[in-house]
Design a protein around this motif. Structure first.
Motif, PDB file in Angstrom:
ATOM      1  N   UNK A 184       1.037  -1.362  -0.061  1.00 15.73           N
ATOM      2  CA  UNK A 184       0.034  -0.151   0.211  1.00 15.73           C
ATOM      3  C   UNK A 184       0.793   1.095   0.214  1.00 15.73           C
ATOM      4  N   UNK A 185       0.672   2.126  -0.639  1.00 10.61           N
ATOM      5  CA  UNK A 185       1.337   3.050  -1.006  1.00 10.61           C
ATOM      6  C   UNK A 185       0.001   4.868  -0.415  1.00 10.61           C
ATOM      7  N   UNK A 186       0.522   5.628   0.202  1.00 14.46           N
ATOM      8  CA  UNK A 186      -0.588   6.658   0.647  1.00 14.46           C
ATOM      9  C   UNK A 186       0.062   7.540   0.196  1.00 14.46           C
ATOM     10  N   UNK A 187      -1.151   8.991  -0.509  1.00 14.96           N
ATOM     11  CA  UNK A 187      -0.777   9.922  -1.175  1.00 14.96           C
ATOM     12  C   UNK A 187      -2.435  10.647  -0.285  1.00 14.96           C
ATOM     13  N   UNK A 239      -7.653   1.577  -5.542  1.00 15.85           N
ATOM     14  CA  UNK A 239      -7.750   2.860  -4.415  1.00 15.85           C
ATOM     15  C   UNK A 239      -8.760   3.439  -3.673  1.00 15.85           C
ATOM     16  N   UNK A 240      -8.394   3.566  -2.404  1.00 14.01           N
ATOM     17  CA  UNK A 240      -9.548   3.630  -1.258  1.00 14.01           C
ATOM     18  C   UNK A 240      -8.992   5.075  -1.218  1.00 14.01           C
ATOM     19  N   UNK A 249      -6.959  11.472   2.821  1.00 14.59           N
ATOM     20  CA  UNK A 249      -5.906  10.200   1.812  1.00 14.59           C
ATOM     21  C   UNK A 249      -6.285   9.598   0.920  1.00 14.59           C
ATOM     22  N   UNK A 250      -5.856   9.065  -0.322  1.00 17.91           N
ATOM     23  CA  UNK A 250      -5.887   7.809  -1.249  1.00 17.91           C
ATOM     24  C   UNK A 250      -4.973   7.017  -1.112  1.00 17.91           C
ATOM     25  N   UNK A 251      -5.388   5.386  -0.702  1.00 18.45           N
ATOM     26  CA  UNK A 251      -4.364   4.657  -0.581  1.00 18.45           C
ATOM     27  C   UNK A 251      -4.495   3.544  -1.333  1.00 18.45           C
ATOM     28  N   UNK A 252      -3.504   3.095  -2.328  1.00 20.89           N
ATOM     29  CA  UNK A 252      -3.282   2.932  -3.589  1.00 20.89           C
ATOM     30  C   UNK A 252      -2.266   1.095  -2.785  1.00 20.89           C
ATOM     31  N   UNK A 262      10.164  -2.184  -3.666  1.00 17.70           N
ATOM     32  CA  UNK A 262      10.886  -0.825  -3.066  1.00 17.70           C
ATOM     33  C   UNK A 262      11.133  -0.176  -4.568  1.00 17.70           C
ATOM     34  N   UNK A 263      11.394  -0.911  -5.249  1.00 19.01           N
ATOM     35  CA  UNK A 263      11.247  -0.385  -6.943  1.00 19.01           C
ATOM     36  C   UNK A 263       9.674  -0.041  -7.365  1.00 19.01           C
ATOM     37  N   UNK A 264       9.274  -1.020  -7.409  1.00 18.21           N
ATOM     38  CA  UNK A 264       7.493  -0.844  -7.604  1.00 18.21           C
ATOM     39  C   UNK A 264       7.129   0.938  -6.852  1.00 18.21           C
ATOM     40  N   UNK A 265       7.212   1.262  -5.988  1.00 17.59           N
ATOM     41  CA  UNK A 265       6.745   2.119  -5.051  1.00 17.59           C
ATOM     42  C   UNK A 265       8.407   3.446  -5.432  1.00 17.59           C
TER      43      UNK A 265
END
Length: 305
Positions: A184-187, A239-240, A249-252, A262-265
């Motif tokens: 998960x990546x948070x934006x 995307x949540x 907060x948009x969480x992928x 790490x490479x994907x992020x």
């Protein structure tokens, strides 16, 4: 020999029977000392690992004295003439003295048969995480990841763990059964931003990155379900949306290989920065404190500090 026994008896008052027991006891001590030296010499020739040498030396320091006590007691105490009793006590003593090595051997057998992990798997045992690079009779070795490195990448440190850990610590396997993990990546964007547009950008970015990953993952889950109760209803990225204190907060959430986390992020964040940089109505949010004055009109925008 009889003359020697008589001389000793006359000088010390010890009977012939006692003299024989003393002689046998001395021979036992000498024999065990020689056995200890021979074993240590063999170990020293076979390995240069300090830890293994220490374990052998420590174990022998318990085994040899205990064995000597049991054998000498068998000579002096009539109760030990019963072989069954002697063998039982001797076996129990060996089991106690070799508790750790025997546990490690049992752990090695468990690893070979049950296969909670194999060489090449990425695992976590207790607080230690890394890639398995070796499995031996008494210990397995991992190449550590994480720790002071703020990512799932190698620290360069090799950690040796006793095989008995498989009975004492939970093990997490990142590789066997299901090759992918959910990441998960948070934006976070400001309340004033066009969060719907931001969400559409994120959905396109993650779909382009994932492509056919969910199809491969579906096949792997099907294979893994033969051995484990693994079931996922949705494997496609999503995307949540969640409102937090200082923005939206948009969480992928997406599937990725654990070694590519790490490479994907890195790739995803580069695309996010490029996309948001072109949009004036999308701004990243950060923790702020907002003050409102009752005397101000509702049209006056609040100030940020």
């Amino acid at each position: 020999m009889r003359e020697i026994n008589e001389f000793i008896t006359n000088q010390t008052g010890l009977s012939v029977n006692i003299q024989h027991k003393i002689l046998i006891s001395l021979l036992i001590v000498i024999l065990l000392s020689v056995i200890r030296l021979v074993i240590l010499r063999i170990v020293w020739r076979q390995t240069r690992t300090v830890k293994i040498r220490y374990q052998w030396r420590r174990n022998l320091s318990f085994i040899i004295p205990f064995t000597g006590i049991v054998l000498i007691s068998a000579v002096w105490i009539h109760a030990f003439e019963e072989f069954g009793t002697f063998l039982g006590l001797f076996t129990a003593g060996i089991a106690i003295a070799l508790k750790d090595p025997l546990t490690n051997l049992a752990g090695w057998f468990f690893i070979l048969v049950r296969k909670p992990f194999t060489v090449g798997d990425r695992i976590q045992v207790g607080p230690h995480t890394g890639d398995v690079i070796d499995i031996r009779s008494f210990q397995f070795t991992i190449l550590e990841i994480g720790n002071w490195v703020d990512a799932d990448q190698s620290t360069g440190r090799i950690i040796h763990l006793p095989n008995g850990k498989v009975f004492l610590e939970p093990q997490a396997n990142f590789s066997t059964g299901f090759e992918y993990i959910w990441n998960e990546t948070k934006v976070v964007v400001t309340f004033e931003s066009n969060w719907e547009k931001a969400k559409s950008f994120l959905e396109k970015i993650i779909q382009d990155y994932s492509k056919d990953v969910h199809l491969k993952a579906k096949k792997e889950i099907h294979e893994a379900s033969k051995n484990y109760l693994i079931y996922y209803k949705h494997l496609t990225p999503i995307v949540y949306i969640k409102v937090i204190d200082f923005g939206v907060c948009l969480t992928i959430r997406y599937l990725c290989n654990p070694r590519q986390r790490r490479g994907s992020e890195n790739i995803i964040w580069q695309e996010i920065l490029k996309a948001f940089n072109k949009e004036a109505d999308i701004q990243f949010a950060y923790p702020t404190t907002r003050f409102y004055k009752a005397s101000e009109e509702m049209e006056t925008p609040p100030s940020n500090h």
